[in-house]
Design an enzyme around this catalytic site. Structure first.
Site, short mmCIF file in Angstrom:
data_model
loop_
_atom_site.label_atom_id
_atom_site.label_comp_id
_atom_site.label_asym_id
_atom_site.label_seq_id
_atom_site.Cartn_x
_atom_site.Cartn_y
_atom_site.Cartn_z
N GLU A 60 0.81 -1.23 0.00
CA GLU A 60 0.00 0.00 0.00
C GLU A 60 0.83 1.27 0.00
OE1 GLU A 60 -0.62 -2.62 1.93
OE2 GLU A 60 -2.56 -3.31 1.20
N HIS A 129 -11.40 -5.65 8.52
CA HIS A 129 -12.17 -5.28 7.32
C HIS A 129 -13.39 -4.47 7.72
CE1 HIS A 129 -10.02 -9.04 6.42
NE2 HIS A 129 -9.93 -8.61 5.18
#
Lengths: 328, 340
Positions: A60, A129
């Site tokens: 990322e 998540h």
């Protein structure tokens, strides 16, 4: 006009902006061949090719870093972080680099780009998540933070974010991706300006300010209170930085009561900022303590349905909180 | 370096200076002298309480100027790091501009006095504004390289960093990305063997930085950072590859840090005095001077003249920068967003 879900609206916004402006490109994990784990970029690679819709390595920090490099060279990258929880490895690139480019160069450089990420819980996503990350980014001058809650808002605000001269963190409530369908405009008619809240429900006795998934929850709670002759005005912020203080203050001055509802844990959440600012600004109008209705201060949302349910705000909990403010 | 973990082989002989003219070499040598003279003056000003903070390029100057001399400022992009004072001069920053930055004056072209000196930036010169965390410029350079590849104009992106930065994930992520997409990027590591007080043997596993290139399928070259011609040749070859679409290269220049990390650090507190005394004799500037004289490009007279001119430049730059106005307090909130 076509009916679209929120995730389809995101995809439509990307499609329209890429077709309109050849500088717009998309990058991230699984955005190309697969079309994104939530299908937000489905079909884009087929239409625009594997360079403009780039499958990146699973890293990322470099997704954000490469996006920044592209933006510095005049492209308009829309980078996807697969989950907002996964944006933290890119935190330095976003907060120390992207957000500060304009300021630290005294206006010589700018970095217009969009970082999209699905946010929030209620989908059995568990700790990694489900997180609500907006407060981290809304704290940072130089960034704009958008968090839509309807398909039309998602489309209009994403298009505006792509055209914005500054970096935008665009958070999409994943629980709403396929929750509803709505008609929506196309092209220029779909555009919505950043920084404008929406009055989602008119009311007289109490202002409830929220955003994201909790907009619908708060409206449902407000409907229940209507049966008790409590009239709740619901405001959806839509953009968190810069947020629409005028619309909010105007409502609080009318109702004299304020609750701020947010899904993140209570301490230091973005709603705390809204509460503090409006308490300061509207003090003379207030008839009750400004109240936060937020999630408990646990590190994140657990996997077990029982624990997830215990974490999430729902219409019952929001209605109970609103009732307390109304009856104070 | 004594440790068996650190590369300790011999460098190849200095290459032929192909493509270099006397004019280019004397200009480069003047940049090296300018960097040193400015740095000396900055230390005096720091000790006099006039400059808050300096990061010295001492020991790195020849490697930095040799690298930039092999590239095309104005066409290429440069992601520099905080020790790249001499590289910034070679990219076109003037002594006065760098002094304006040292004094944090409004006219500092990099940041208008907002950043510490050493965070260089100038859009018109292709020098991409730096920052003070270690390594984030490396994936950024990969992204710039991707954009330059898409534009297809033959420009490249040069990114520099110390060996400490190669421990960051951003180093590996950036090199991996650039290698995957054959981005026109030159990764230039100035290995001075010390990241503040942490020596290379506690920083870099394996023999050195150059070997890491193999893991990404790109060339990795180690050069003596005090050999102008070796550094120039290595960077010129990396530039040829980049412009020909052959992808990135990694170069490790071995240099010595002849000063402490910064003016807030004193390396005598944590380094072996014998080693320090030994390194003090490895100043790259006398070696460059000797190399140029030996090849007939420099005479004692020209050297003296250059040093005199540089000294006068430094005097003028210091006076002008010190007299220049500070940023107006009302500008504090400017340039946060496009509309403010």
């Amino acid at each position: 006009m076509p009916e679209r879900t929120l995730v389809q609206a995101v995809r439509d916004a990307l499609f329209e902006e890429m077709a309109r402006d050849p500088r717009v490109c998309v990058l991230g994990e699984d955005v190309g061949r697969k079309g994104g784990v939530f299908k937000a970029t489905e079909g884009l690679q087929k239409q625009f090719g594997p360079e403009r819709v780039l499958d990146t390595p699973l890293a990322e920090s470099s997704i954000a870093g490469v996006a920044q490099g592209l933006a510095l060279e005049g492209f308009i990258p829309v980078a996807e972080m697969q989950f907002a929880d996964y944006s933290f490895p890119a935190f330095n690139q976003i907060v120390n680099e992207i957000a500060k480019v304009r300021y630290r160069s005294n206006g010589d450089f700018s970095c217009p780009l969009v970082i999209r990420a699905p946010t929030g819980g209620g989908v059995r996503g568990a700790l990694y998540h489900s997180q609500s990350v907006e407060a981290f980014y809304a704290h940072v001058p130089g960034l704009k933070v958008v968090l839509p809650s309807t398909p039309a808002d998602a489309k209009g605000l994403l298009k505006a974010s792509i055209r914005d001269p500054d970096p935008v963190i665009f958070l999409e409530p994943k629980k709403l991706y396929r929750a509803v369908r709505a008609e929506m405009a196309e092209g220029e008619a779909a555009l919505l300006p950043l920084g404008q809240a929406a009055v989602a429900r008119r009311g007289e006795h109490l202002t409830a300010i929220t955003y994201g998934y909790l907009r619908a929850v708060t409206i449902e709670a407000a409907e229940r209170l209507a049966a008790e002759d409590i009239s709740v005005e619901v405001i959806d912020l839509r953009t968190l930085r810069p947020w629409d203080m005028e619309t909010c203050a105007h409502s609080v001055e009318k109702t004299g009561r304020l609750a701020v509802i947010y899904e993140a844990n209570r301490t230091g959440g973005f709603g705390a900022e809204v509460a503090a600012e409006l308490a300061e600004r509207c003090f003379a109008s207030l008839d009750a303590p400004v109240t936060r209705i937020a999630s408990p201060d646990v590190p994140a949302m657990p996997f077990s349905p029982a624990l997830e349910h215990a974490f999430m705000l729902n219409p019952d909990r929001v209605a109970e909180g609103l009732r307390r403010v109304a009856r104070y | 370096m004594a440790s068996g973990l650190v590369w300790s082989g011999r460098m190849p002989p200095s290459p032929d200076p192909s493509g270099l003219t006397q004019e280019i070499l004397l200009r480069a040598y003047a940049s090296v002298l300018r960097a040193r003279a400015l740095d000396d003056r900055r230390f005096v000003l720091n000790r006099a309480g006039k400059l808050a903070f300096i990061i010295s390029p001492r020991g790195h100057e020849v490697a930095q100027v040799a690298a930039i001399t092999a590239l095309e400022p104005g066409r290429d992009r440069f992601c520099l790091y905080y020790r790249n004072f001499a590289a910034a001069l070679a990219c076109g920053f003037t002594p006065e501009e760098l002094m304006l930055s040292a004094f944090a004056r409004a006219a500092d072209p990099s940041s208008g006095g907002r950043q510490t000196p050493g965070n260089f930036g100038s859009r018109r010169r292709g020098v991409v504004i730096g920052s003070s965390t270690v390594g984030p410029q490396i994936p950024k350079a990969a992204g710039i390289g991707l954009a330059l590849k898409w534009k297809g104009e033959g420009a490249l992106c040069y990114v520099s960093f110390g060996e400490g930065a190669t421990s960051q994930g951003d180093f590996h992520e950036g090199v991996n990305f650039a290698a995957l997409h054959r981005c026109p990027v030159i990764f230039f590591c100035e290995n001075n063997h010390w990241a503040i007080s942490v020596p290379q043997e506690l920083q870099v596993a394996g023999p050195g930085v150059a070997e890491r290139a193999a893991g990404y399928g790109i060339p990795g070259t180690r050069v003596a950072g005090d050999d102008f011609f070796a550094v120039h040749a290595a960077v010129a070859e990396a530039a040829r590859r980049a412009r020909a679409g052959e992808g990135p290269s990694l170069i490790e220049a071995q240099v010595y840090r002849l000063q402490s990390h910064s003016t807030d650090d004193d390396q005598r507190a944590y380094r072996d005095p014998v080693e320090l005394a030994n390194e003090a004799g490895k100043d790259p500037i006398p070696k460059m001077r000797q190399d140029l004289i030996a090849r007939g490009w420099l005479t004692d007279e020209v050297d003296e003249q250059l040093r005199r001119e540089v000294g006068e430049e430094v005097d003028r730059a210091t006076e002008a920068a010190e007299a220049a106005p500070e940023p107006d307090a009302s500008t504090l909130t400017r340039h946060v967003y496009a509309d403010a």
